[in-house]
Write an enzyme that holds these catalytic residues in place. Structure first.
Site, PDB file in Angstrom:
ATOM      1  N   ARG A 158       0.836  -1.204   0.000  1.00  0.00           N
ATOM      2  CA  ARG A 158       0.000   0.000   0.000  1.00  0.00           C
ATOM      3  C   ARG A 158       0.873   1.257   0.000  1.00  0.00           C
ATOM      4  NH1 ARG A 158      -4.037  -3.448   2.837  1.00  0.00           N
ATOM      5  NH2 ARG A 158      -2.956  -3.418   4.830  1.00  0.00           N
ATOM      6  N   ASP A 184      -6.888  -5.345  -6.464  1.00  0.00           N
ATOM      7  CA  ASP A 184      -6.576  -6.166  -5.287  1.00  0.00           C
ATOM      8  C   ASP A 184      -7.709  -7.162  -5.060  1.00  0.00           C
ATOM      9  OD1 ASP A 184      -5.515  -7.181  -2.944  1.00  0.00           O
ATOM     10  OD2 ASP A 184      -6.169  -5.494  -1.701  1.00  0.00           O
ATOM     11  N   CYS A 236      -3.741 -13.048  -4.555  1.00  0.00           N
ATOM     12  CA  CYS A 236      -3.493 -13.624  -3.228  1.00  0.00           C
ATOM     13  C   CYS A 236      -3.768 -15.123  -3.211  1.00  0.00           C
ATOM     14  CB  CYS A 236      -4.339 -12.913  -2.178  1.00  0.00           C
ATOM     15  SG  CYS A 236      -6.120 -13.053  -2.430  1.00  0.00           S
TER      16      CYS A 236
END
Length: 405
Positions: free
Chosen positions: A218, A305, A345
């Protein structure tokens, strides 16, 4: 407590099996086991022996699980309170030397040699996720010792909440559970990360309430975001969007399909005095991106994301299509010379496949990518090197996106 540390028997491997274990892994699968000896109790400790009787360590067993044994130690022949305390102290000591501990992951399962348990610290609150039957038996002791060690370090804990509500517990023959460990407390917790304030909902937020693994990723987007028009897709509680806003972005639009996530993100924007420049909408990203393209919208920075599109090898083909689609759509929305931050992820979307998929997306829309950053998860989610690298899951890229010359 003595029964907790009792060795209930021996697991013997088939000849030629245990290759992952011998390469540094932490798991023994059901199809690698030749036989068991002793009064085996699921959730209890067992010795693991190679086919020739060679001692390979101690782990806990669950015959209902495909991952039948999760290793606790490769050397010692005894697990006791002092052993668990040493492991817990090692977890805290590692974080002291690698990350800001105000909020961080304190225990990351196999990568911290305490397989099957995750414990996050949000300010003075701990959130526990127990994913395996054997470690569930050790959970009260681990929590007790962790609170003790943190108090010694000047970080006393006011409350502990358990978020053991993942579906994987059902595969272990366990019920899903969430609730307080000890006294009740306010489950809305205020934290500060990278100078950004958040209200973390440890009771009803996703996973343990907040994704700590992207902390330094971030921060990495900030240089690109000053005076920029930014689109943050799958924003969850607004963490990337808020970092962009704090970096001086002209405008930031965050998108998520969760109404709860958008409500929390909006609250976080107000908390940081960013409501005038950072806003959020509740929409499906896959539907929104084509519409923005049709409307002729362009952004200086686009951030992707997404949640894991696959949690098994069986669905990897569909996951690849999903990652290719959103990256392709996002690249079309980036101004020439603008920036794309994109990540995965999913453990099963390995780095090579993820890179290949992004490259294919760029080729399909005739864009050239210049890599600025490649990062993984933050150091409080350590990556334990082994044949399968079970703990490596997060891949994060920042690219400059250019039209083909």
């Amino acid at each position: 407590m003595e029964d907790l540390f009792k060795i209930h028997g021996i697991v013997n491997l088939k000849k030629g099996e245990g290759r992952t274990l011998k390469a540094g892994g932490m798991w023994v699968y059901d199809n690698e086991i030749a036989s068991t000896m002793g009064e085996i109790v699921d959730g209890g400790l067992v010795e693991v022996h190679d086919f020739d009787g060679y001692f390979m360590g101690i782990g806990y067993i669950n015959r209902r699980s495909k991952i039948t044994v999760r290793m606790m130690s490769r050397r010692t022949r005894e697990i006791d309170r002092a052993f668990i305390e040493q492991r817990v102290r090692a977890c805290v000591d590692y974080r002291k030397h690698t990350v800001d501990m105000s909020s961080c992951r304190l225990i990351f399962g196999e990568a911290d040699f305490l397989p099957g348990i995750v414990i996050d610290k949000f300010s003075d609150v701990l959130v526990v996720e127990s994913l395996a039957l054997g470690i569930d038996r050790f959970k009260p002791l681990i929590v007790e010792l962790l609170k003790q060690v943190l108090k010694e370090e000047g970080m006393p804990i006011r409350g502990v909440y358990e978020r053991s509500d993942a579906k994987v517990r059902l595969q272990e023959g366990m019920e899903r559970f969430k609730g307080f460990i000890g006294e009740e407390f306010d489950t809305k917790v205020s934290i500060v990360e990278n100078g950004v304030k958040y209200m973390v909902d440890v009771k009803d937020g996703q996973k343990t309430g907040f994704f700590l693994d992207q902390k330094y990723n971030r921060a990495a987007i900030r240089p690109m975001c000053k005076d920029a028009k930014v689109l943050d897709c799958f924003t969850h509680t607004g963490s990337f969007a808020l970092n962009a806003g704090m970096a001086g972005a002209k405008s930031v639009l965050g998108v998520d399909a969760s109404e709860l996530g958008v409500a929390q993100a909006t609250e976080n924007a107000a908390l940081n005095g960013l409501s005038d420049r950072v806003s959020f909408i509740c929409e499906d990203v896959f539907e929104l991106l084509p519409r923005l393209e049709k409307e002729g919208e362009l952004f200086d920075v686009v951030i992707l994301d997404p949640p894991a599109f696959t949690k098994s090898r069986n669905s990897i083909k569909n996951a690849v299509k999903g990652y290719r689609e959103i990256n392709l759509r996002a690249m079309k929305l980036v101004k020439n010379g603008g920036y794309l931050a994109t990540c995965s992820c999913s453990h099963f979307m390995n780095p090579e496949l993820f890179s290949k998929t992004i490259g294919e997306a760029a080729a399909n829309v005739h864009k050239r990518l210049r890599q600025i950053e490649y990062k993984t998860q933050s150091p409080d989610h350590p990556i334990l090197w082994s044949r399968d690298e079970e703990s490596l899951y997060l891949k994060f890229y920042i690219f400059q996106v250019c039209d083909e010359l």
